[in-house]
Design an enzyme around this catalytic site. Structure first.
Site, PDB file in Angstrom:
ATOM      1  N   GLN A 153       0.824  -1.205   0.000  1.00 37.44           N
ATOM      2  CA  GLN A 153       0.000   0.000   0.000  1.00 37.44           C
ATOM      3  C   GLN A 153       0.863   1.262   0.000  1.00 37.44           C
ATOM      4  O   GLN A 153       1.915   1.317   0.616  1.00 37.44           O
ATOM      5  CB  GLN A 153      -0.923  -0.002   1.213  1.00 37.44           C
TER       6      GLN A 153
ATOM      7  N   SER B 109       4.480  -6.366   2.561  1.00 34.87           N
ATOM      8  CA  SER B 109       3.129  -6.436   3.130  1.00 34.87           C
ATOM      9  C   SER B 109       2.162  -7.056   2.119  1.00 34.87           C
ATOM     10  O   SER B 109       2.310  -8.216   1.742  1.00 34.87           O
ATOM     11  CB  SER B 109       2.674  -5.043   3.576  1.00 34.87           C
ATOM     12  N   LEU B 110       1.181  -6.292   1.638  1.00 37.23           N
ATOM     13  CA  LEU B 110       0.245  -6.796   0.624  1.00 37.23           C
ATOM     14  C   LEU B 110       0.977  -7.421  -0.552  1.00 37.23           C
ATOM     15  O   LEU B 110       0.522  -8.413  -1.143  1.00 37.23           O
ATOM     16  CB  LEU B 110      -0.642  -5.631   0.169  1.00 37.23           C
TER      17      LEU B 110
ATOM     18  N   ARG C  19      -9.262  -8.973   3.287  1.00 35.77           N
ATOM     19  CA  ARG C  19      -8.167  -8.559   4.171  1.00 35.77           C
ATOM     20  C   ARG C  19      -8.220  -7.060   4.421  1.00 35.77           C
ATOM     21  O   ARG C  19      -8.095  -6.588   5.560  1.00 35.77           O
ATOM     22  CB  ARG C  19      -6.829  -8.952   3.533  1.00 35.77           C
TER      23      ARG C  19
ATOM     24  N   HIS D 245       0.023  -3.819  10.812  1.00 37.10           N
ATOM     25  CA  HIS D 245       1.171  -4.595  11.301  1.00 37.10           C
ATOM     26  C   HIS D 245       1.436  -4.361  12.795  1.00 37.10           C
ATOM     27  O   HIS D 245       2.569  -4.195  13.221  1.00 37.10           O
ATOM     28  CB  HIS D 245       2.418  -4.311  10.457  1.00 37.10           C
TER      29      HIS D 245
ATOM     30  N   GLN E 253       1.312 -12.394   9.218  1.00 38.77           N
ATOM     31  CA  GLN E 253       1.844 -11.147   8.666  1.00 38.77           C
ATOM     32  C   GLN E 253       0.992  -9.941   9.062  1.00 38.77           C
ATOM     33  O   GLN E 253       1.499  -8.828   9.237  1.00 38.77           O
ATOM     34  CB  GLN E 253       1.898 -11.264   7.137  1.00 38.77           C
TER      35      GLN E 253
END
Length: 304
Positions: free
Chosen positions: A9, A89-90, A114, A194, A243
């Site tokens: 992102q 991440s993503l 998500r 996170h 994660q």
């Protein structure tokens, strides 16, 4: 050796993926599959509005679709299969689609969920994130040690770390770190990603993942949680859940990739965020961002 990198992102922009759609048959097929799975996605990608594209539940599938389309365009043009892949991440989800661990359609539906779950996990205003620059990690750890509800979210480069957690704690940490001559910037995000505050999102996504098939990847994909290349499908499924509440160990991932012999890093999708982080973390390697057919052709001409 080549590593394929996929952004998370913050890399999105209205219009991303359009040149890929127009200039690559493989990318067009990938984006049309994405549109069939999530109707309206291509209109959002190319027409916006930007505020709608920024929404977590829209941004995540949009970036996944464009990252995968860029990778498909690269392979169609004769690009070599990477030795390893990693995503921020993503982007770790995109990496697994590229590696064949997950079907594109399953991944798009899952990251849409998500994003929704992450957005809904913490009421707006109760969480925050901040980027801390120009001070070592040891200083950050020292200052946040006594602040409840503040955690490391992203270890992006040796001089860029993101903290996340309860809003009041993050604001307090920012002030303390500024006093230590850090550059500390609150991020314009809607939730404390996170961090352990995302546990409700992790639990909800676990139910959706139960019946989704995972396959062995065609090449190892680094986990944000372990900072190691992973190949076991059941372990990958578990780590993608973990994660959500764990730090993104990007510095360690890049260092490990170089230690394994990777000399070329190719970022697929939108923007140049990861290309920049490679440059600020590693020496003696090459990094390129591949967002259009022209950039792909240029990289291939240089031996990518």
């Amino acid at each position: 050796m080549i590593a394929a990198l996929f952004p998370g992102q913050g890399s999105q922009e209205v219009g991303m993926g359009k040149a890929l759609y127009q200039g690559s048959r493989a990318a067009r097929e990938a984006l049309e599959r994405a549109e069939a799975t999530l109707p309206g996605l291509l209109g959002l990608l190319w027409e916006g509005p930007e505020d709608a594209l920024k929404l977590t539940a829209n941004q995540q599938p949009a970036l996944l679709a464009v990252g995968y389309a860029a990778y498909q365009a690269y392979r169609e043009a004769g690009g070599k299969e990477p030795t390893y892949a990693a995503g921020h991440s993503l982007g770790e989800w995109t990496a697994h689609v590229a590696a064949g661990t997950l079907a594109l359609e399953d991944a798009l539906r899952l990251v849409r969920k998500r994003g929704e779950y992450m957005q809904e996990a913490v009421p707006v205003g109760q969480g925050a994130m901040a980027a801390i620059l120009k001070v070592p990690l040891e200083v950050i750890l020292e200052e946040i040690a006594g602040i409840e509800g503040v955690e490391l979210a992203n270890l992006n480069s040796p001089e860029q770390t993101v903290i996340s957690g309860k809003a009041e704690g993050v604001h307090r940490a920012v002030e303390l770190l500024k006093a230590r001559r850090a550059r500390a910037v609150l991020l314009p995000v809607s939730a404390p990603f996170h961090s352990s505050l995302m546990r409700p999102a992790r639990e909800r996504l676990a139910h959706d993942l139960q019946h989704v098939p995972f396959s062995s990847p065609k090449f190892p994909v680094y986990s944000n949680v372990t900072a190691h290349p992973e190949t076991d499908p059941s372990r990958i499924k578990t780590l993608l859940l973990e994660q959500i509440t764990h730090s993104v160990r990007w510095v360690e991932i890049l260092q490990s990739l170089k230690a394994h012999g990777v000399a070329k890093f190719l970022e697929f999708g939108s923007g140049r965020v990861l290309t920049g982080l490679v440059g600020r973390t590693l020496e003696g390697v090459e990094a390129n961002s591949l967002t259009t057919p022209a950039e792909i052709a240029e990289a291939l001409a240089l031996g990518a």
